[in-house]
Each structure stands twice: as structure tokens, then as C-alpha cells.
Scaffold this motif. Structure first.
Motif, PDB file in Angstrom:
ATOM      1  N   ALA A 195     -19.563 -20.762   4.275  1.00  0.00           N
ATOM      2  CA  ALA A 195     -18.308 -20.020   4.087  1.00  0.00           C
ATOM      3  C   ALA A 195     -17.764 -19.549   5.429  1.00  0.00           C
ATOM      4  N   ARG A 196     -18.642 -19.101   6.314  1.00  0.00           N
ATOM      5  CA  ARG A 196     -18.207 -18.660   7.646  1.00  0.00           C
ATOM      6  C   ARG A 196     -17.537 -19.805   8.400  1.00  0.00           C
ATOM      7  N   ALA A 197     -18.100 -20.997   8.299  1.00  0.00           N
ATOM      8  CA  ALA A 197     -17.514 -22.149   8.982  1.00  0.00           C
ATOM      9  C   ALA A 197     -16.164 -22.525   8.410  1.00  0.00           C
ATOM     10  N   LEU A 198     -16.000 -22.336   7.099  1.00  0.00           N
ATOM     11  CA  LEU A 198     -14.761 -22.738   6.429  1.00  0.00           C
ATOM     12  C   LEU A 198     -13.661 -21.684   6.481  1.00  0.00           C
ATOM     13  N   ALA A 199     -14.047 -20.417   6.535  1.00  0.00           N
ATOM     14  CA  ALA A 199     -13.088 -19.332   6.340  1.00  0.00           C
ATOM     15  C   ALA A 199     -11.964 -19.320   7.366  1.00  0.00           C
ATOM     16  N   ALA A 200     -12.271 -19.694   8.602  1.00  0.00           N
ATOM     17  CA  ALA A 200     -11.248 -19.689   9.648  1.00  0.00           C
ATOM     18  C   ALA A 200     -10.351 -20.932   9.589  1.00  0.00           C
ATOM     19  N   GLN A 201     -10.570 -21.783   8.577  1.00  0.00           N
ATOM     20  CA  GLN A 201      -9.789 -23.007   8.362  1.00  0.00           C
ATOM     21  C   GLN A 201      -9.763 -23.921   9.585  1.00  0.00           C
ATOM     22  N   PRO A 202     -10.944 -24.288  10.099  1.00  0.00           N
ATOM     23  CA  PRO A 202     -10.983 -25.215  11.242  1.00  0.00           C
ATOM     24  C   PRO A 202     -10.590 -26.613  10.805  1.00  0.00           C
ATOM     25  N   GLU A 203     -10.223 -27.426  11.771  1.00  0.00           N
ATOM     26  CA  GLU A 203      -9.881 -28.808  11.464  1.00  0.00           C
ATOM     27  C   GLU A 203     -11.127 -29.675  11.354  1.00  0.00           C
ATOM     28  N   VAL A 204     -12.166 -29.316  12.122  1.00  0.00           N
ATOM     29  CA  VAL A 204     -13.397 -30.102  12.161  1.00  0.00           C
ATOM     30  C   VAL A 204     -14.589 -29.186  11.921  1.00  0.00           C
ATOM     31  N   ILE A 205     -15.548 -29.656  11.115  1.00  0.00           N
ATOM     32  CA  ILE A 205     -16.780 -28.917  10.891  1.00  0.00           C
ATOM     33  C   ILE A 205     -17.958 -29.766  11.352  1.00  0.00           C
ATOM     34  N   PHE A 206     -18.796 -29.176  12.206  1.00  0.00           N
ATOM     35  CA  PHE A 206     -20.025 -29.818  12.663  1.00  0.00           C
ATOM     36  C   PHE A 206     -21.196 -29.142  11.967  1.00  0.00           C
ATOM     37  N   ALA A 207     -21.980 -29.916  11.239  1.00  0.00           N
ATOM     38  CA  ALA A 207     -23.100 -29.370  10.468  1.00  0.00           C
ATOM     39  C   ALA A 207     -24.394 -30.040  10.921  1.00  0.00           C
ATOM     40  N   ASP A 208     -25.320 -29.249  11.452  1.00  0.00           N
ATOM     41  CA  ASP A 208     -26.597 -29.775  11.955  1.00  0.00           C
ATOM     42  C   ASP A 208     -27.700 -29.440  10.959  1.00  0.00           C
ATOM     43  N   GLU A 209     -28.109 -30.440  10.178  1.00  0.00           N
ATOM     44  CA  GLU A 209     -29.136 -30.271   9.140  1.00  0.00           C
ATOM     45  C   GLU A 209     -28.833 -29.051   8.244  1.00  0.00           C
ATOM     46  N   PRO A 210     -27.646 -29.010   7.635  1.00  0.00           N
ATOM     47  CA  PRO A 210     -27.267 -27.822   6.859  1.00  0.00           C
ATOM     48  C   PRO A 210     -28.087 -27.602   5.600  1.00  0.00           C
ATOM     49  N   THR A 211     -28.887 -28.617   5.200  1.00  0.00           N
ATOM     50  CA  THR A 211     -29.710 -28.470   3.998  1.00  0.00           C
ATOM     51  C   THR A 211     -31.195 -28.408   4.335  1.00  0.00           C
ATOM     52  N   GLY A 212     -31.531 -28.341   5.621  1.00  0.00           N
ATOM     53  CA  GLY A 212     -32.919 -28.441   6.051  1.00  0.00           C
ATOM     54  C   GLY A 212     -33.827 -27.357   5.508  1.00  0.00           C
ATOM     55  N   ASN A 213     -33.295 -26.162   5.238  1.00  0.00           N
ATOM     56  CA  ASN A 213     -34.111 -25.053   4.742  1.00  0.00           C
ATOM     57  C   ASN A 213     -33.916 -24.787   3.254  1.00  0.00           C
ATOM     58  N   LEU A 214     -33.313 -25.744   2.562  1.00  0.00           N
ATOM     59  CA  LEU A 214     -32.968 -25.513   1.162  1.00  0.00           C
ATOM     60  C   LEU A 214     -33.779 -26.401   0.221  1.00  0.00           C
ATOM     61  N   ASP A 215     -33.932 -25.933  -1.026  1.00  0.00           N
ATOM     62  CA  ASP A 215     -34.545 -26.794  -2.038  1.00  0.00           C
ATOM     63  C   ASP A 215     -33.542 -27.888  -2.424  1.00  0.00           C
ATOM     64  N   LYS A 216     -34.006 -28.844  -3.199  1.00  0.00           N
ATOM     65  CA  LYS A 216     -33.192 -30.027  -3.515  1.00  0.00           C
ATOM     66  C   LYS A 216     -31.873 -29.671  -4.201  1.00  0.00           C
ATOM     67  N   ASP A 217     -31.936 -28.779  -5.201  1.00  0.00           N
ATOM     68  CA  ASP A 217     -30.722 -28.428  -5.949  1.00  0.00           C
ATOM     69  C   ASP A 217     -29.715 -27.699  -5.056  1.00  0.00           C
ATOM     70  N   SER A 218     -30.201 -26.735  -4.261  1.00  0.00           N
ATOM     71  CA  SER A 218     -29.307 -26.004  -3.364  1.00  0.00           C
ATOM     72  C   SER A 218     -28.721 -26.933  -2.309  1.00  0.00           C
ATOM     73  N   GLY A 219     -29.561 -27.834  -1.805  1.00  0.00           N
ATOM     74  CA  GLY A 219     -29.093 -28.792  -0.807  1.00  0.00           C
ATOM     75  C   GLY A 219     -28.000 -29.687  -1.352  1.00  0.00           C
ATOM     76  N   MET A 220     -28.167 -30.121  -2.601  1.00  0.00           N
ATOM     77  CA  MET A 220     -27.164 -30.996  -3.203  1.00  0.00           C
ATOM     78  C   MET A 220     -25.853 -30.263  -3.406  1.00  0.00           C
ATOM     79  N   GLU A 221     -25.900 -28.976  -3.693  1.00  0.00           N
ATOM     80  CA  GLU A 221     -24.670 -28.192  -3.841  1.00  0.00           C
ATOM     81  C   GLU A 221     -23.899 -28.145  -2.529  1.00  0.00           C
ATOM     82  N   ILE A 222     -24.604 -27.973  -1.420  1.00  0.00           N
ATOM     83  CA  ILE A 222     -23.957 -27.947  -0.104  1.00  0.00           C
ATOM     84  C   ILE A 222     -23.362 -29.314   0.221  1.00  0.00           C
ATOM     85  N   ILE A 223     -24.100 -30.385  -0.089  1.00  0.00           N
ATOM     86  CA  ILE A 223     -23.602 -31.739   0.162  1.00  0.00           C
ATOM     87  C   ILE A 223     -22.348 -32.008  -0.670  1.00  0.00           C
TER      88      ILE A 223
END
Length: 207
Positions: free
Chosen positions: A140-168
Motif C-alpha cells: 500500500a505504501r508503494a501504491l499510495a503515492a501513485q508512482p508510475e513504476v513499482i520495483f518489487a524485490d521478492e515481495p512474497t519471500g516472507n509470506l505463506d502461499k495464500d498471502s503470497g498469491m494475494e500479493i501476486i
């Protein structure tokens, strides 16, 4: 790009990313994925070559000018969340906008937290949130400022499968977000949801 004179981390990369495209970057550990992301996001400076963002060559810019581009055009999502422990979720989400002197648009803010399911967690500090909730706040922090580009480095690395899939699903399949995404991941099942796949090996894009 070289971290020292003896080791070339990235070699001969030529990459063009068009607005609205969603890229997954995959490859073995140490192949240069995160370095590529840091260079494209202007967190690192290339020893050779150029990084051009929205027609602007960043190689000759001052740190102040680069910081302005970051605040106006770029959002970052890190595996380690990087939330400030003394701020609650809302304050963490609004921090990039406040640092750049802009106000978060309420309608967009409400839409983002609704999609991420954190509406009832805004007054909680990071220590009071689960890992999945902390990652949602980081997204949400990355999206809130309405950037044009988002860089995500292993954004699901610390999440369980279901939570990771929600982010994806949010980053790679929610067309209403309409953002350019470059995401590093080790998970090929997640990578297949991107529009384009970049496979790296030994500092190069594998053809």
C-alpha cells in the motif's frame, strides 16, 4: 555494473520497459536480479551505461534530482517490508507522499487499502501486525503515492502461499492498478502471471 574492479555483476544488458508492462525477473541467487532492480530504481549507480526513466537520463543527475524522480515516479516493495516501527500502518503508507510534500489522494488511498484488506489495521504499528499484514502495508505504501513504476524485490519471500498469491494477484493481474511493475522472484509459479519474463544468468539476460 561492477561492485569492484574484479567482479562484473551485470554485463551487456539492454532492456526497454514500456508503460503498463509487468515484468517478472527470475534466475539463480547471485545472478544479478536485485542489482538490476536497484539500478533501474536509481538506488545504485551504474559504472557504465545509462538508466533512462520516462525519457530522462539519470546518469548525469544530482542526488537531489534523482530523489525527486524517485518520489514522483517510483515505488519500492522490499522483502523485509522496511516499515518504520514507531509509525502506525496509515502513517507508514502516507510517508512517501508526505516526504515529497504531496498529499495522498483519499479516493485512491481508500481503494488501495480496500483491495489489500487492511482497512481495519491502519492504527496498528508493525509489531502488532502479522507478516502478511506488514507486507500488505508495504505494498500500500508503494501504491499510495501513485508512482508510475513499482520495483518489487521478492515481495512474497516472507509470506505463506495464500498471502503470497494475494500479493501476486494485486501486482500482476489487477488491471485497475495500471502500473508498470518489475518484480524479482524465485517462484516460477508466480512469475507466469507477469506479461513478460526476464530470465537472468551470470549477469546477463538469458535468451
Amino acid at each position: 555494473y561492477e561492485s569492484d574492479p574484479e567482479r562484473r555483476i551485470l554485463d551487456g544488458l539492454d532492456l526497454v520497459v514500456n508503460g503498463g508492462e509487468r515484468f517478472a525477473i527470475v534466475g539463480p541467487s547471485g545472478c544479478g536480479k536485485s542489482t538490476l532492480l536497484n539500478l533501474l530504481g536509481t538506488l545504485d549507480v551504474p559504472s557504465e551505461g545509462k538508466v533512462i526513466i520516462d525519457g530522462i537520463d539519470t546518469s548525469g543527475l544530482s542526488e537531489e534530482e534523482i530523489a525527486k524522480i524517485r518520489s514522483e515516479k517510483i515505488g519500492f516493495i522490499f522483502q523485509s517490508f522496511n516499515l518504520l516501527p514507531t509509525l502506525n500502518a496509515r502513517e507508514n503508507i502516507e510517508l512517501p507522499s508526505s516526504l515529497s510534500g504531496r498529499k495522498t489522494e483519499k479516493k485512491w488511498f481508500d481503494q488501495v487499502i480496500e483491495i489489500l484488506g487492511i482497512k481495519d489495521r491502519l492504527l496498528h504499528k508493525p509489531s502488532e501486525l502479522s507478516g502478511g499484514q506488514q507486507q500488505r502495508v508495504a505494498v500500500a505504501r508503494a501504491l499510495a503515492a501513485q508512482p508510475e513504476v513499482i520495483f518489487a524485490d521478492e515481495p512474497t519471500g516472507n509470506l505463506d502461499k495464500d498471502s503470497g498469491m494475494e500479493i501476486i494477484n494485486l501486482l500482476l493481474t489487477q488491471k485497475k492498478m495500471n502500473k508498470t511493475i518489475l518484480m524479482v522472484t524465485h517462484n516460477l509459479d508466480y512469475a507466469k502471471y507477469a506479461d513478460n519474463l526476464i530470465e537472468m544468468e551470470d549477469g546477463r539476460i538469458k535468451l
